[in-house]
Design an enzyme around this catalytic site. Sequence first.
Site, PDB file in Angstrom:
ATOM      1  N   GLU A  55      -2.413  11.124   3.838  1.00 29.52           N
ATOM      2  CA  GLU A  55      -3.607  11.142   5.056  1.00 29.52           C
ATOM      3  C   GLU A  55      -2.877  11.776   6.422  1.00 29.52           C
ATOM      4  O   GLU A  55      -2.129  12.525   6.064  1.00 29.52           O
ATOM      5  CB  GLU A  55      -3.273   9.546   5.344  1.00 29.52           C
ATOM      6  CG  GLU A  55      -3.641   8.139   4.629  1.00 29.52           C
ATOM      7  CD  GLU A  55      -3.418   6.987   5.551  1.00 29.52           C
ATOM      8  OE1 GLU A  55      -4.158   6.416   5.449  1.00 29.52           O
ATOM      9  OE2 GLU A  55      -2.610   6.305   5.426  1.00 29.52           O
ATOM     10  N   GLU A  57       0.479  -1.051   0.014  1.00 30.73           N
ATOM     11  CA  GLU A  57      -0.088  -0.558   0.189  1.00 30.73           C
ATOM     12  C   GLU A  57       0.962   1.369  -0.303  1.00 30.73           C
ATOM     13  O   GLU A  57       1.944   1.498   0.739  1.00 30.73           O
ATOM     14  CB  GLU A  57      -0.636   0.226   1.005  1.00 30.73           C
ATOM     15  CG  GLU A  57      -1.658   1.334   1.323  1.00 30.73           C
ATOM     16  CD  GLU A  57      -3.227   1.355   2.609  1.00 30.73           C
ATOM     17  OE1 GLU A  57      -3.335  -0.019   3.218  1.00 30.73           O
ATOM     18  OE2 GLU A  57      -2.810   2.631   3.166  1.00 30.73           O
TER      19      GLU A  57
END
Length: 256
Positions: free
Chosen positions: A142, A137
Site C-alpha cells: 500500500e 487481509e
Amino acid sequence: MIFFSTLLAGVLFGQSPWVGGRHLVFSCDFTKTKQISAKDWKFNDGPVYNHELEKYASGPGENAFLTKEGLVIRALKTGSTITSTRLESVNSWKYGYFEFEAQVPDGKGTWPALWMLNDRLRNPGTQGKLDWPKCGEIDIMENVGFDPKNFHFSLHSGKYNWMKPQQRTKVVSDGDPLAFHKFGLDWKPDSIVFTMDDKEMYRVTKDEDTFDSWPFRDPFYIILNLAIGGDWGGQKGVDDKIFPSRFTIKYVKIYQ
C-alpha cells in the site's frame, strides 16, 4: 555434475530467489496480453469503503487498459465525479509465492494497493461467510500519494488490525518510489514474508494457532485497485492536479 543452490539458480536464470522449489501456477504478463482476461480477472464495481471518493468501473475502458508497460489503472475526475478501477482475481490460492511488478502514482489523494482477501467473503461455502477483519487481509503493498517514499506491508485479522492498538504492519522507505518495483509475498502455513525488489521487508510468524490471530489458512483472492481520498489516502486532502492518475502493474505471477 553441476550443483548450485536454489538462490543462485534464481539469480542466474532471472527468477526471484523467493520462488524456492515451487512451480509457476499462474502468470499474467499485462505487457504481452491484448485484453484483460475475463477468465482471470473480474471488475468489482460495488461499494467503496473507508470514505473513499471514487466510483469503480464495471469493465475495461478509460479507467483500465493495457499498454506496453502493463495494465494501467487510471483515476479520472469529470466534474465532481471520480472514477477508477478495482480488479479481483477470479481464482483464489492458498500458500505460495506471489510476485507483482508495479509503479505507483504520486500526489495528494492517491491510494494504490496490491492486496488479498479471504475467499470466504465472496464464496462462504459450507464454512459460512466471514466479515472483515475476522476473515483476514494481506496487504502486499500500500502507498499513499502524500507520502510516496513509504511503502506499507500489513496483515489484518480479528486480533490484529488497524483499529486496535496492536497490529501487524511495517513501513519501508524507498529513495525512488516512482520507479517500477517488484513486490513479493512468501506465504507458508506458519509464516508470511513481504519482499520488495527481492529483499525481505517484513516477516510475520504465526504466534498462536487460532483463526482470530491467524486466518491465513484459507484460499485468498487478489485485488488490484487505485483508491482516491478516504480515511488514509485523503488525510492531506485530494489535489485536482493528480488527475489523471496512473497505477501501472506489469505482471502477476504465482508459484506453488
